[in-house]
Design a protein around this motif. Sequence first.
Motif, PDB file in Angstrom:
ATOM      1  N   PRO A 118       0.827  -1.205   0.000  1.00  0.00           N
ATOM      2  CA  PRO A 118       0.000   0.000   0.000  1.00  0.00           C
ATOM      3  C   PRO A 118       0.865   1.260   0.000  1.00  0.00           C
ATOM      4  CG  PRO A 118      -0.747  -1.550   1.683  1.00  0.00           C
ATOM      5  CD  PRO A 118       0.556  -2.050   1.156  1.00  0.00           C
ATOM      6  N   HIS A 119       0.539   2.168  -0.890  1.00  0.00           N
ATOM      7  CA  HIS A 119       1.307   3.416  -1.047  1.00  0.00           C
ATOM      8  C   HIS A 119       1.335   4.217   0.245  1.00  0.00           C
ATOM      9  CE1 HIS A 119       3.209   6.604  -3.243  1.00  0.00           C
ATOM     10  NE2 HIS A 119       2.306   7.471  -2.809  1.00  0.00           N
ATOM     11  N   ALA A 120       0.250   4.259   0.975  1.00  0.00           N
ATOM     12  CA  ALA A 120       0.184   5.032   2.218  1.00  0.00           C
ATOM     13  C   ALA A 120       1.178   4.500   3.250  1.00  0.00           C
ATOM     14  CB  ALA A 120      -1.227   5.014   2.787  1.00  0.00           C
ATOM     15  N   LEU A 121       1.324   3.187   3.330  1.00  0.00           N
ATOM     16  CA  LEU A 121       2.283   2.614   4.278  1.00  0.00           C
ATOM     17  C   LEU A 121       3.709   2.936   3.877  1.00  0.00           C
ATOM     18  CD1 LEU A 121       0.800  -0.904   5.125  1.00  0.00           C
ATOM     19  CD2 LEU A 121       0.854   1.127   6.562  1.00  0.00           C
ATOM     20  N   LEU A 122       3.969   2.893   2.595  1.00  0.00           N
ATOM     21  CA  LEU A 122       5.306   3.226   2.115  1.00  0.00           C
ATOM     22  C   LEU A 122       5.640   4.680   2.440  1.00  0.00           C
ATOM     23  CD1 LEU A 122       7.819   2.277   0.704  1.00  0.00           C
ATOM     24  CD2 LEU A 122       6.768   2.888  -1.470  1.00  0.00           C
ATOM     25  N   LYS A 123       4.676   5.577   2.257  1.00  0.00           N
ATOM     26  CA  LYS A 123       4.897   6.984   2.582  1.00  0.00           C
ATOM     27  C   LYS A 123       5.170   7.156   4.076  1.00  0.00           C
ATOM     28  CE  LYS A 123       2.495  10.265   0.730  1.00  0.00           C
ATOM     29  NZ  LYS A 123       1.386  11.103   0.231  1.00  0.00           N
ATOM     30  N   ARG A 124       4.414   6.439   4.932  1.00  0.00           N
ATOM     31  CA  ARG A 124       4.643   6.514   6.380  1.00  0.00           C
ATOM     32  C   ARG A 124       6.033   6.017   6.740  1.00  0.00           C
ATOM     33  NH1 ARG A 124       0.096   3.326   9.342  1.00  0.00           N
ATOM     34  NH2 ARG A 124       1.569   3.572  11.056  1.00  0.00           N
ATOM     35  N   LEU A 125       6.466   4.962   6.076  1.00  0.00           N
ATOM     36  CA  LEU A 125       7.784   4.402   6.339  1.00  0.00           C
ATOM     37  C   LEU A 125       8.879   5.405   5.978  1.00  0.00           C
ATOM     38  CD1 LEU A 125       8.916   1.678   7.346  1.00  0.00           C
ATOM     39  CD2 LEU A 125       9.142   1.017   4.962  1.00  0.00           C
ATOM     40  N   VAL A 126       8.768   6.021   4.824  1.00  0.00           N
ATOM     41  CA  VAL A 126       9.760   7.000   4.367  1.00  0.00           C
ATOM     42  C   VAL A 126       9.744   8.235   5.259  1.00  0.00           C
ATOM     43  CG1 VAL A 126      10.380   8.541   2.469  1.00  0.00           C
ATOM     44  CG2 VAL A 126       9.779   6.164   2.000  1.00  0.00           C
ATOM     45  N   ARG A 127       8.558   8.719   5.611  1.00  0.00           N
ATOM     46  CA  ARG A 127       8.432   9.896   6.469  1.00  0.00           C
ATOM     47  C   ARG A 127       9.047   9.625   7.837  1.00  0.00           C
ATOM     48  NH1 ARG A 127       3.043  10.289   7.161  1.00  0.00           N
ATOM     49  NH2 ARG A 127       2.834  10.494   4.923  1.00  0.00           N
ATOM     50  N   GLY A 128       8.785   8.451   8.385  1.00  0.00           N
ATOM     51  CA  GLY A 128       9.339   8.082   9.679  1.00  0.00           C
ATOM     52  C   GLY A 128      10.850   8.011   9.653  1.00  0.00           C
ATOM     53  N   GLN A 129      11.387   7.462   8.579  1.00  0.00           N
ATOM     54  CA  GLN A 129      12.845   7.361   8.460  1.00  0.00           C
ATOM     55  C   GLN A 129      13.474   8.745   8.376  1.00  0.00           C
ATOM     56  OE1 GLN A 129      14.407   4.456   8.857  1.00  0.00           O
ATOM     57  NE2 GLN A 129      16.264   5.639   8.933  1.00  0.00           N
ATOM     58  N   SER A 130      12.818   9.651   7.685  1.00  0.00           N
ATOM     59  CA  SER A 130      13.310  11.024   7.594  1.00  0.00           C
ATOM     60  C   SER A 130      13.330  11.688   8.969  1.00  0.00           C
ATOM     61  CB  SER A 130      12.424  11.822   6.631  1.00  0.00           C
ATOM     62  OG  SER A 130      12.814  13.166   6.605  1.00  0.00           O
ATOM     63  N   GLU A 131      12.277  11.473   9.738  1.00  0.00           N
ATOM     64  CA  GLU A 131      12.198  12.042  11.085  1.00  0.00           C
ATOM     65  C   GLU A 131      13.283  11.445  11.984  1.00  0.00           C
ATOM     66  OE1 GLU A 131      10.827  14.572  14.005  1.00  0.00           O
ATOM     67  OE2 GLU A 131      10.286  14.536  11.898  1.00  0.00           O
ATOM     68  N   ILE A 132      13.534  10.157  11.853  1.00  0.00           N
ATOM     69  CA  ILE A 132      14.593   9.513  12.635  1.00  0.00           C
ATOM     70  C   ILE A 132      15.940  10.141  12.312  1.00  0.00           C
ATOM     71  CG2 ILE A 132      15.919   7.362  12.864  1.00  0.00           C
ATOM     72  CD1 ILE A 132      13.224   5.876  12.791  1.00  0.00           C
ATOM     73  N   ARG A 133      16.214  10.385  11.042  1.00  0.00           N
ATOM     74  CA  ARG A 133      17.478  11.025  10.650  1.00  0.00           C
ATOM     75  C   ARG A 133      17.626  12.404  11.287  1.00  0.00           C
ATOM     76  NH1 ARG A 133      16.138   9.469   5.294  1.00  0.00           N
ATOM     77  NH2 ARG A 133      17.001   7.425   4.895  1.00  0.00           N
ATOM     78  N   LYS A 134      16.538  13.163  11.304  1.00  0.00           N
ATOM     79  CA  LYS A 134      16.580  14.508  11.894  1.00  0.00           C
ATOM     80  C   LYS A 134      16.902  14.452  13.380  1.00  0.00           C
ATOM     81  CE  LYS A 134      13.176  16.489   8.761  1.00  0.00           C
ATOM     82  NZ  LYS A 134      11.791  16.977   8.664  1.00  0.00           N
ATOM     83  N   VAL A 135      16.242  13.542  14.092  1.00  0.00           N
ATOM     84  CA  VAL A 135      16.468  13.446  15.536  1.00  0.00           C
ATOM     85  C   VAL A 135      17.883  12.958  15.815  1.00  0.00           C
ATOM     86  CG1 VAL A 135      15.718  12.343  17.681  1.00  0.00           C
ATOM     87  CG2 VAL A 135      14.024  13.123  16.031  1.00  0.00           C
ATOM     88  N   ARG A 136      18.358  11.978  15.055  1.00  0.00           N
ATOM     89  CA  ARG A 136      19.730  11.497  15.248  1.00  0.00           C
ATOM     90  C   ARG A 136      20.733  12.608  15.001  1.00  0.00           C
ATOM     91  NH1 ARG A 136      20.004   6.550  11.504  1.00  0.00           N
ATOM     92  NH2 ARG A 136      22.139   7.296  11.383  1.00  0.00           N
ATOM     93  N   ALA A 137      20.496  13.420  13.998  1.00  0.00           N
ATOM     94  CA  ALA A 137      21.397  14.536  13.697  1.00  0.00           C
ATOM     95  C   ALA A 137      21.410  15.559  14.832  1.00  0.00           C
ATOM     96  CB  ALA A 137      20.994  15.202  12.392  1.00  0.00           C
ATOM     97  N   SER A 138      20.288  15.694  15.529  1.00  0.00           N
ATOM     98  CA  SER A 138      20.226  16.660  16.624  1.00  0.00           C
ATOM     99  C   SER A 138      21.175  16.301  17.761  1.00  0.00           C
ATOM    100  CB  SER A 138      18.795  16.804  17.140  1.00  0.00           C
ATOM    101  OG  SER A 138      18.414  15.677  17.897  1.00  0.00           O
TER     102      SER A 138
END
Length: 76
Positions: free
Chosen positions: A47-67
């Motif tokens: 499902p496209h919606a799940l894939l988008k959630r997965l990508v969005r979550g990974q992006s957020e994880i990268r931001k927090v790790r960078a902090s």
Amino acid sequence: MLKALVILPERAAEAVAAAERLVELSSEQLAVSQEIVKGLDLTGELPHALLKRLVRGQSEIRKVRASFKGFATPSN
């Protein structure tokens, strides 16, 4: 070899909050991944919606790790 980071005392509360956020995001990623596997097993479709959630979550994880770089100084 991994380098250790020393969290500055004045930033410790923020670092803990960021670590807690990483735990939350990782748990969400696991749940989404499990939904994807279940969906693929049942229908063979992603499902496209799940894939988008997965990508969005990974992006957020990268931001927090960078902090963490702002909370810490490298130890020698």
